[in-house]
Scaffold this motif. Structure first.
Motif, PDB file in Angstrom:
ATOM      1  N   LEU A  17     -54.212 -68.488  12.882  1.00  0.00           N
ATOM      2  CA  LEU A  17     -55.011 -69.106  12.706  1.00  0.00           C
ATOM      3  C   LEU A  17     -56.064 -69.523  12.259  1.00  0.00           C
ATOM      4  O   LEU A  17     -56.560 -71.188  12.697  1.00  0.00           O
ATOM      5  N   LEU A  18     -56.244 -69.290  11.437  1.00  0.00           N
ATOM      6  CA  LEU A  18     -56.159 -70.984  10.009  1.00  0.00           C
ATOM      7  C   LEU A  18     -55.746 -71.324  10.220  1.00  0.00           C
ATOM      8  O   LEU A  18     -56.106 -72.928   9.961  1.00  0.00           O
ATOM      9  N   GLN A  19     -54.065 -72.044  10.288  1.00  0.00           N
ATOM     10  CA  GLN A  19     -53.389 -73.529  10.047  1.00  0.00           C
ATOM     11  C   GLN A  19     -53.364 -73.912  11.248  1.00  0.00           C
ATOM     12  O   GLN A  19     -53.768 -75.241  11.181  1.00  0.00           O
ATOM     13  N   ILE A  20     -53.789 -73.425  12.560  1.00  0.00           N
ATOM     14  CA  ILE A  20     -53.895 -74.061  13.674  1.00  0.00           C
ATOM     15  C   ILE A  20     -55.233 -74.501  13.433  1.00  0.00           C
ATOM     16  O   ILE A  20     -55.931 -75.595  14.143  1.00  0.00           O
ATOM     17  N   ALA A  21     -56.444 -73.932  13.388  1.00  0.00           N
ATOM     18  CA  ALA A  21     -57.901 -74.665  13.902  1.00  0.00           C
ATOM     19  C   ALA A  21     -58.169 -75.270  12.142  1.00  0.00           C
ATOM     20  O   ALA A  21     -59.139 -75.793  12.787  1.00  0.00           O
ATOM     21  N   SER A  57     -39.002 -64.804  10.947  1.00  0.00           N
ATOM     22  CA  SER A  57     -39.255 -66.667  10.027  1.00  0.00           C
ATOM     23  C   SER A  57     -39.297 -66.998  11.638  1.00  0.00           C
ATOM     24  O   SER A  57     -39.935 -68.248  11.449  1.00  0.00           O
ATOM     25  N   PHE A  58     -38.118 -67.319  12.123  1.00  0.00           N
ATOM     26  CA  PHE A  58     -37.719 -68.403  12.747  1.00  0.00           C
ATOM     27  C   PHE A  58     -39.135 -68.192  13.851  1.00  0.00           C
ATOM     28  O   PHE A  58     -39.289 -69.220  13.844  1.00  0.00           O
ATOM     29  N   LEU A  59     -39.276 -67.334  14.358  1.00  0.00           N
ATOM     30  CA  LEU A  59     -40.537 -66.919  15.557  1.00  0.00           C
ATOM     31  C   LEU A  59     -41.841 -67.201  14.748  1.00  0.00           C
ATOM     32  O   LEU A  59     -42.526 -68.108  16.014  1.00  0.00           O
ATOM     33  N   THR A  60     -41.557 -67.543  13.309  1.00  0.00           N
ATOM     34  CA  THR A  60     -43.649 -67.786  12.694  1.00  0.00           C
ATOM     35  C   THR A  60     -42.991 -69.707  12.961  1.00  0.00           C
ATOM     36  O   THR A  60     -44.203 -69.945  13.252  1.00  0.00           O
ATOM     37  N   LEU A  62     -41.610 -70.908  15.515  1.00  0.00           N
ATOM     38  CA  LEU A  62     -41.675 -71.637  15.981  1.00  0.00           C
ATOM     39  C   LEU A  62     -42.835 -71.513  16.928  1.00  0.00           C
ATOM     40  O   LEU A  62     -42.978 -72.586  17.452  1.00  0.00           O
ATOM     41  N   THR A  63     -43.991 -70.647  16.254  1.00  0.00           N
ATOM     42  CA  THR A  63     -44.812 -70.432  16.747  1.00  0.00           C
ATOM     43  C   THR A  63     -45.962 -71.701  16.474  1.00  0.00           C
ATOM     44  O   THR A  63     -46.523 -72.079  16.944  1.00  0.00           O
ATOM     45  N   ILE A  64     -45.651 -71.760  14.857  1.00  0.00           N
ATOM     46  CA  ILE A  64     -46.720 -73.429  14.308  1.00  0.00           C
ATOM     47  C   ILE A  64     -45.935 -74.749  15.262  1.00  0.00           C
ATOM     48  O   ILE A  64     -46.945 -75.510  16.006  1.00  0.00           O
ATOM     49  N   ASP A  65     -44.907 -75.301  15.538  1.00  0.00           N
ATOM     50  CA  ASP A  65     -44.341 -75.549  16.059  1.00  0.00           C
ATOM     51  C   ASP A  65     -44.744 -75.658  17.179  1.00  0.00           C
ATOM     52  O   ASP A  65     -44.817 -76.915  18.080  1.00  0.00           O
ATOM     53  N   ALA A  66     -44.848 -74.414  18.199  1.00  0.00           N
ATOM     54  CA  ALA A  66     -44.770 -74.466  19.699  1.00  0.00           C
ATOM     55  C   ALA A  66     -46.606 -75.552  19.602  1.00  0.00           C
ATOM     56  O   ALA A  66     -47.331 -76.368  20.394  1.00  0.00           O
ATOM     57  N   PHE A  67     -47.621 -75.619  18.199  1.00  0.00           N
ATOM     58  CA  PHE A  67     -49.207 -76.033  18.026  1.00  0.00           C
ATOM     59  C   PHE A  67     -48.910 -77.535  17.788  1.00  0.00           C
ATOM     60  O   PHE A  67     -49.695 -78.081  18.068  1.00  0.00           O
ATOM     61  N   HIS A  74     -40.505 -76.876  11.628  1.00  0.00           N
ATOM     62  CA  HIS A  74     -41.125 -75.642  10.764  1.00  0.00           C
ATOM     63  C   HIS A  74     -39.680 -74.706  11.222  1.00  0.00           C
ATOM     64  O   HIS A  74     -39.839 -73.917  10.324  1.00  0.00           O
ATOM     65  N   ALA A  75     -39.915 -74.319  12.421  1.00  0.00           N
ATOM     66  CA  ALA A  75     -38.377 -73.471  12.523  1.00  0.00           C
ATOM     67  C   ALA A  75     -37.748 -73.192  11.532  1.00  0.00           C
ATOM     68  O   ALA A  75     -37.261 -71.871  10.758  1.00  0.00           O
ATOM     69  N   ALA A  76     -37.149 -74.530  11.204  1.00  0.00           N
ATOM     70  CA  ALA A  76     -36.271 -75.011  10.275  1.00  0.00           C
ATOM     71  C   ALA A  76     -35.976 -74.482   8.858  1.00  0.00           C
ATOM     72  O   ALA A  76     -35.195 -74.302   7.484  1.00  0.00           O
ATOM     73  N   ALA A  77     -37.773 -75.302   8.997  1.00  0.00           N
ATOM     74  CA  ALA A  77     -37.948 -74.637   7.303  1.00  0.00           C
ATOM     75  C   ALA A  77     -38.132 -73.416   6.954  1.00  0.00           C
ATOM     76  O   ALA A  77     -38.418 -73.111   5.548  1.00  0.00           O
TER      77      ALA A  77
END
Length: 175
Positions: A17-21, A57-60, A62-67, A74-77
Motif C-alpha cells: 500500500l505504501l508503494q502504490i499510494a 518473490s514472484f507474487l510480490t 507481480l502485485t507491483i506489476d499490476a499497479f 518487477h516480478a523478474a527483478a
C-alpha cells in the motif's frame, strides 16, 4: 509460526500500500525511483524453503506489476533478488543460522551485516529492473545513473523504515 505468518502478511499489505499510494508518485525526473517494497523479500524468514521464497518473490513483483502496468518487470527483478538473497545467506551465515526461522532484521543481525545485505540486494534488484526496462545500450550512462541513485534512495528509505521499528535485543533474554 502462526505469529510469523500473520506478521509477514501485515508487512506485505502495508509495504504494498505504501508503494502504490506514496512511492509510486515520488520521483525525480525519471532518474530516481523509490522501491522500498523489496523490504518484504529482505525480511522473510531465513530458513524458508527456496521454492516458497521464489513463489512469494514472484507474487510480490507481480502485485507491483499490476499497479505499475509493467508486464512482469518487477516480478523478474524480485526473483533476481530472491536468488541473491539465497546466495548472500549461504556465504555470510553459519549453517545453524541458515536453518533457523529468524527474520533477518537490523536488530537481529547487526548494522554492518544488514546494511551490506540491503545495499547489495537493492543493487541487484534495481540493476535487473532498469536493464530489463531499458533493454538497450543507448543512454547507458543515464540508465546507470538511474540504477545508482534509485538504489541509494531506496536503501536510505529502507534503513529509515527499519530504524522506525528497530527494537534492541534485551540483555535479560540472552542470559
Amino acid at each position: 509460526m502462526g505469529k510469523v505468518i500473520i506478521f509477514n502478511v501485515i508487512r506485505f499489505l502495508v509495504l504494498i500500500l505504501l508503494q502504490i499510494a506514496l512511492f509510486k508518485n515520488i520521483g525525480y525526473y525519471n532518474l530516481v525511483s523509490f522501491y522500498p517494497y523489496i523490504l518484504i523479500i529482505f525480511l522473510l524468514p531465513i530458513g524458508m524453503p527456496n521454492l516458497l521464497l521464489f513463489t512469494l518473490s514472484f507474487l510480490t513483483g507481480l502485485t507491483i506489476d499490476a499497479f505499475y502496468d509493467s508486464l512482469g518487470l518487477h516480478a523478474a527483478a524480485c526473483v533476481a533478488l530472491a536468488l541473491f538473497r539465497i546466495f548472500f545467506h549461504k556465504i555470510t551465515l553459519e549453517v545453524d543460522m541458515q536453518e533457523s526461522f529468524n527474520t533477518p532484521s537490523l536488530a537481529e543481525m547487526g548494522t554492518k551485516w544488514f546494511l551490506s545485505y540491503v545495499f547489495f540486494g537493492t543493487l541487484v534488484h534495481h540493476f535487473t529492473l532498469f536493464i530489463i526496462e531499458t533493454f538497450s545500450f543507448t543512454n547507458f550512462l543515464y540508465t546507470l545513473a538511474s540504477i545508482i541513485l534509485s538504489s541509494i534512495f531506496t536503501v536510505l528509505t529502507i534503513l529509515l523504515m527499519s530504524l522506525l521499528v528497530y527494537r534492541k535485543k534485551s540483555r535479560i533474554s540472552n542470559i
